[in-house]
Design a protein around this motif. Structure first.
Motif, PDB file in Angstrom:
ATOM      1  N   LYS A 142       2.218  -7.103  -5.590  1.00  0.00           N
ATOM      2  CA  LYS A 142       3.666  -7.287  -5.502  1.00  0.00           C
ATOM      3  C   LYS A 142       3.987  -8.762  -5.699  1.00  0.00           C
ATOM      4  O   LYS A 142       4.942  -9.121  -6.378  1.00  0.00           O
ATOM      5  N   TYR A 143       3.155  -9.635  -5.097  1.00  0.00           N
ATOM      6  CA  TYR A 143       3.271 -11.086  -5.269  1.00  0.00           C
ATOM      7  C   TYR A 143       1.875 -11.690  -5.349  1.00  0.00           C
ATOM      8  O   TYR A 143       0.921 -11.159  -4.773  1.00  0.00           O
ATOM      9  N   ILE A 144       1.764 -12.809  -6.062  1.00  0.00           N
ATOM     10  CA  ILE A 144       0.562 -13.634  -6.013  1.00  0.00           C
ATOM     11  C   ILE A 144       0.989 -15.039  -5.604  1.00  0.00           C
ATOM     12  O   ILE A 144       1.813 -15.664  -6.269  1.00  0.00           O
ATOM     13  N   HIS A 145       0.452 -15.518  -4.491  1.00  0.00           N
ATOM     14  CA  HIS A 145       0.742 -16.865  -4.002  1.00  0.00           C
ATOM     15  C   HIS A 145      -0.455 -17.768  -4.293  1.00  0.00           C
ATOM     16  O   HIS A 145      -1.603 -17.365  -4.055  1.00  0.00           O
ATOM     17  N   THR A 146      -0.209 -18.969  -4.773  1.00  0.00           N
ATOM     18  CA  THR A 146      -1.278 -19.945  -4.998  1.00  0.00           C
ATOM     19  C   THR A 146      -1.149 -21.068  -3.975  1.00  0.00           C
ATOM     20  O   THR A 146      -0.096 -21.705  -3.865  1.00  0.00           O
ATOM     21  N   LEU A 147      -2.211 -21.297  -3.229  1.00  0.00           N
ATOM     22  CA  LEU A 147      -2.176 -22.336  -2.200  1.00  0.00           C
ATOM     23  C   LEU A 147      -2.235 -23.724  -2.827  1.00  0.00           C
ATOM     24  O   LEU A 147      -2.928 -23.939  -3.827  1.00  0.00           O
ATOM     25  N   GLU A 148      -1.525 -24.658  -2.201  1.00  0.00           N
ATOM     26  CA  GLU A 148      -1.459 -26.024  -2.736  1.00  0.00           C
ATOM     27  C   GLU A 148      -2.812 -26.725  -2.701  1.00  0.00           C
ATOM     28  O   GLU A 148      -3.091 -27.592  -3.524  1.00  0.00           O
ATOM     29  N   SER A 149      -3.657 -26.355  -1.763  1.00  0.00           N
ATOM     30  CA  SER A 149      -4.941 -27.044  -1.602  1.00  0.00           C
ATOM     31  C   SER A 149      -5.866 -26.857  -2.806  1.00  0.00           C
ATOM     32  O   SER A 149      -6.717 -27.701  -3.076  1.00  0.00           O
ATOM     33  N   GLY A 150      -5.705 -25.749  -3.518  1.00  0.00           N
ATOM     34  CA  GLY A 150      -6.590 -25.454  -4.642  1.00  0.00           C
ATOM     35  C   GLY A 150      -7.971 -25.007  -4.225  1.00  0.00           C
ATOM     36  O   GLY A 150      -8.862 -24.827  -5.066  1.00  0.00           O
ATOM     37  N   SER A 151      -8.196 -24.788  -2.940  1.00  0.00           N
ATOM     38  CA  SER A 151      -9.509 -24.386  -2.427  1.00  0.00           C
ATOM     39  C   SER A 151      -9.664 -22.875  -2.464  1.00  0.00           C
ATOM     40  O   SER A 151      -8.691 -22.129  -2.316  1.00  0.00           O
ATOM     41  N   GLN A 152     -10.898 -22.424  -2.647  1.00  0.00           N
ATOM     42  CA  GLN A 152     -11.152 -20.987  -2.620  1.00  0.00           C
ATOM     43  C   GLN A 152     -10.816 -20.422  -1.240  1.00  0.00           C
ATOM     44  O   GLN A 152     -10.915 -21.114  -0.233  1.00  0.00           O
ATOM     45  N   ILE A 153     -10.398 -19.164  -1.223  1.00  0.00           N
ATOM     46  CA  ILE A 153     -10.035 -18.509   0.030  1.00  0.00           C
ATOM     47  C   ILE A 153     -11.264 -17.758   0.521  1.00  0.00           C
ATOM     48  O   ILE A 153     -11.588 -16.678   0.039  1.00  0.00           O
ATOM     49  N   CYS A 154     -11.950 -18.374   1.466  1.00  0.00           N
ATOM     50  CA  CYS A 154     -13.244 -17.872   1.915  1.00  0.00           C
ATOM     51  C   CYS A 154     -13.119 -16.716   2.898  1.00  0.00           C
ATOM     52  O   CYS A 154     -13.977 -15.829   2.932  1.00  0.00           O
ATOM     53  N   LEU A 205       0.810  -1.217   0.000  1.00  0.00           N
ATOM     54  CA  LEU A 205       0.000   0.000   0.000  1.00  0.00           C
ATOM     55  C   LEU A 205       0.842   1.265   0.000  1.00  0.00           C
ATOM     56  O   LEU A 205       0.459   2.269  -0.608  1.00  0.00           O
ATOM     57  N   ASP A 206       1.992   1.242   0.687  1.00  0.00           N
ATOM     58  CA  ASP A 206       2.863   2.429   0.687  1.00  0.00           C
ATOM     59  C   ASP A 206       3.326   2.754  -0.730  1.00  0.00           C
ATOM     60  O   ASP A 206       3.316   3.912  -1.154  1.00  0.00           O
ATOM     61  N   ARG A 207       3.712   1.715  -1.453  1.00  0.00           N
ATOM     62  CA  ARG A 207       4.201   1.919  -2.830  1.00  0.00           C
ATOM     63  C   ARG A 207       3.080   2.418  -3.741  1.00  0.00           C
ATOM     64  O   ARG A 207       3.294   3.239  -4.632  1.00  0.00           O
ATOM     65  N   ILE A 208       1.862   1.937  -3.502  1.00  0.00           N
ATOM     66  CA  ILE A 208       0.731   2.296  -4.351  1.00  0.00           C
ATOM     67  C   ILE A 208       0.198   3.692  -4.033  1.00  0.00           C
ATOM     68  O   ILE A 208      -0.098   4.481  -4.934  1.00  0.00           O
ATOM     69  N   LEU A 209       0.093   4.012  -2.735  1.00  0.00           N
ATOM     70  CA  LEU A 209      -0.525   5.279  -2.336  1.00  0.00           C
ATOM     71  C   LEU A 209       0.470   6.435  -2.272  1.00  0.00           C
ATOM     72  O   LEU A 209       0.070   7.598  -2.337  1.00  0.00           O
ATOM     73  N   GLU A 258       9.327   9.108 -10.290  1.00  0.00           N
ATOM     74  CA  GLU A 258      10.423   8.723 -11.184  1.00  0.00           C
ATOM     75  C   GLU A 258      10.526   7.198 -11.335  1.00  0.00           C
ATOM     76  O   GLU A 258      11.047   6.709 -12.334  1.00  0.00           O
ATOM     77  N   LEU A 259      10.033   6.472 -10.326  1.00  0.00           N
ATOM     78  CA  LEU A 259      10.150   5.010 -10.339  1.00  0.00           C
ATOM     79  C   LEU A 259       8.836   4.318 -10.702  1.00  0.00           C
ATOM     80  O   LEU A 259       8.740   3.093 -10.664  1.00  0.00           O
ATOM     81  N   LEU A 260       7.832   5.127 -11.068  1.00  0.00           N
ATOM     82  CA  LEU A 260       6.496   4.578 -11.328  1.00  0.00           C
ATOM     83  C   LEU A 260       6.501   3.730 -12.601  1.00  0.00           C
ATOM     84  O   LEU A 260       6.994   4.146 -13.644  1.00  0.00           O
ATOM     85  N   THR A 261       5.940   2.529 -12.495  1.00  0.00           N
ATOM     86  CA  THR A 261       5.830   1.648 -13.661  1.00  0.00           C
ATOM     87  C   THR A 261       4.356   1.371 -13.936  1.00  0.00           C
ATOM     88  O   THR A 261       3.485   1.642 -13.105  1.00  0.00           O
ATOM     89  N   SER A 262       4.065   0.789 -15.093  1.00  0.00           N
ATOM     90  CA  SER A 262       2.678   0.571 -15.502  1.00  0.00           C
ATOM     91  C   SER A 262       1.956  -0.460 -14.645  1.00  0.00           C
ATOM     92  O   SER A 262       0.731  -0.512 -14.618  1.00  0.00           O
ATOM     93  N   ASP A 263       2.729  -1.282 -13.934  1.00  0.00           N
ATOM     94  CA  ASP A 263       2.099  -2.326 -13.113  1.00  0.00           C
ATOM     95  C   ASP A 263       2.094  -1.980 -11.622  1.00  0.00           C
ATOM     96  O   ASP A 263       1.955  -2.860 -10.784  1.00  0.00           O
ATOM     97  N   TYR A 264       2.213  -0.673 -11.302  1.00  0.00           N
ATOM     98  CA  TYR A 264       2.310  -0.283  -9.893  1.00  0.00           C
ATOM     99  C   TYR A 264       1.067  -0.681  -9.085  1.00  0.00           C
ATOM    100  O   TYR A 264       1.130  -0.880  -7.873  1.00  0.00           O
ATOM    101  N   VAL A 300      -7.529   2.055  -8.324  1.00  0.00           N
ATOM    102  CA  VAL A 300      -8.138   0.768  -8.608  1.00  0.00           C
ATOM    103  C   VAL A 300      -6.999  -0.243  -8.770  1.00  0.00           C
ATOM    104  O   VAL A 300      -6.148  -0.090  -9.651  1.00  0.00           O
ATOM    105  N   LEU A 301      -6.981  -1.233  -7.884  1.00  0.00           N
ATOM    106  CA  LEU A 301      -5.952  -2.270  -7.950  1.00  0.00           C
ATOM    107  C   LEU A 301      -6.413  -3.397  -8.850  1.00  0.00           C
ATOM    108  O   LEU A 301      -7.611  -3.685  -8.938  1.00  0.00           O
ATOM    109  N   HIS A 302      -5.469  -4.052  -9.494  1.00  0.00           N
ATOM    110  CA  HIS A 302      -5.783  -5.173 -10.383  1.00  0.00           C
ATOM    111  C   HIS A 302      -5.304  -6.481  -9.755  1.00  0.00           C
ATOM    112  O   HIS A 302      -4.152  -6.590  -9.352  1.00  0.00           O
ATOM    113  N   PHE A 303      -6.205  -7.448  -9.651  1.00  0.00           N
ATOM    114  CA  PHE A 303      -5.855  -8.783  -9.150  1.00  0.00           C
ATOM    115  C   PHE A 303      -5.740  -9.675 -10.386  1.00  0.00           C
ATOM    116  O   PHE A 303      -6.659 -10.387 -10.764  1.00  0.00           O
ATOM    117  N   ARG A 304      -4.563  -9.637 -11.010  1.00  0.00           N
ATOM    118  CA  ARG A 304      -4.328 -10.426 -12.236  1.00  0.00           C
ATOM    119  C   ARG A 304      -2.839 -10.537 -12.463  1.00  0.00           C
ATOM    120  O   ARG A 304      -2.056  -9.826 -11.881  1.00  0.00           O
TER     121      ARG A 304
END
Length: 324
Positions: free
Chosen positions: A55-67, A36-40, A45-51, A320-324
């Motif tokens: 920062k990371y996307i982790h995929t859980l081994e279980s494959g279950s939805q995160i409720c 959030l600090d980087r986004i807000l 000078e360091l701003l990139t198109s994917d700001y 608006v943040l992008h989850f992709r």
């Protein structure tokens, strides 16, 4: 992958103890970590198109939805299907997610049973974790050793939401009931059925209650029935909020206001008397999650969309943040 982007749904969010990171969990077993600090407070000078992407996307081994998600000073807590896991925060916000520090299994009658952990609430001293589940029960776990301390039984359909204050817990269910519990005895001492009140009933949407919050003197809840403010002791509907929604999934108290959203084009800030203070346009067609950082202020709103809306003044969307 294109379909995943189009149909991404964010079910849960939480903030790190330091407030610097926003964590969002989706139906594809993914955890997105946003700085959030980087986004807000970007360095231009360091701003990139994917700001505004994770920062990371982790995929859980279980494959279950995160409720559901929750946070303690030590752990990021993740509720999925049949289990709750805890990751050390340093690990959770690093580039690679290792094995969780601990895993708690939800009690089940058979190995085939699929029990969603729909809502999590922590006792104020962070010693006990309350899990509202898809098998109609609330399970209470001791976070020191992971043992099951007690089970709250009383609902006859799955639990959507839980909240608490001091020695009281409140639960909202698909069965149309809001139940008040004494956490010391695990006993139900009062019950509210909004769908039986003609002022709030909306049978065309259903009797389910999708969200509930407990204040010092008030309860706010909604779902199929209209969002309403109820007096805690008398259980009278004092204010029925006139907002154009088709089901409520989020509601909470903050600064003498009620914040709420669901199947609607806006997320609302409302006075206790029913005045609409703020209508925030949202990216999601249905809001399932909203989390608030109070200092400095940040409100993150997410749901059935790959976009998460960030607001710092509560009057408009800053980012608006992008989850992709």
């Amino acid at each position: 992958m294109l379909d995943k982007i189009l149909y991404n749904t964010v079910l849960s969010q939480t903030l790190s103890p330091c407030g610097k990171y926003l964590i969002a969990g989706n139906i594809y077993s993914q955890l997105a970590v946003y700085d959030l600090d980087r986004i807000l407070n970007p360095v231009v000078e360091l701003l990139t198109s994917d700001y505004n992407k994770p920062k990371y996307i982790h995929t859980l081994e279980s494959g279950s939805q995160i409720c559901s998600l929750a946070s303690t000073e030590k752990f990021l807590i993740v509720g999925t299907v049949n289990e709750i896991s805890g990751w050390d925060w340093k690990n959770a916000v690093s580039s690679k997610l290792s094995k969780p520090s601990w895993v708690i299994r939800i009690p089940s009658r058979s190995s085939m049973e699929q029990t969603d952990v729909n809502s999590l609430w922590l006792s104020e001293d962070e010693s006990k974790l309350y899990a509202g589940c898809g098998d109609n029960n609330v399970y209470v776990f001791d976070l020191e050793d992971g043992r099951l301390v007690s089970t709250f039984k009383g609902h006859n359909n799955f639990i959507h939401a839980i909240d608490g204050r001091q020695q009281q817990l409140i639960t909202a269910s698909e069965d149309g009931c809001v139940m008040l519990w004494d956490t010391r005895t695990s006993s139900n001492h009062n019950k509210l059925e909004p769908h039986n009140n003609s002022k709030v009933s909306r049978p065309e949407i259903g009797k389910w209650v999708g969200s509930v919050a407990l204040g010092e003197d008030w309860i706010v809840c909604g779902g199929g029935p209209r969002l309403a403010l109820w007096h805690l002791r008398s259980l009278d509907a004092v204010t029925v909020f006139d907002i154009p929604d088709h089901g409520i999934h989020v509601s909470f108290f903050h600064d003498d206001s009620v914040f709420a959203g669901g199947a609607a084009k806006h997320f609302y800030q409302l006075s206790y008397s029913g005045e609409v203070k703020v209508e925030l346009p949202v990216s999601a067609t249905t809001v399932y999650s909203a989390v608030l950082r109070t200092n400095p202020k940040v409100l993150a709103i997410a749901g059935s969309s790959p976009e998460i809306d960030l607001c710092t003044t509560f009057n408009y969307r800053d980012q608006v943040l992008h989850f992709r």
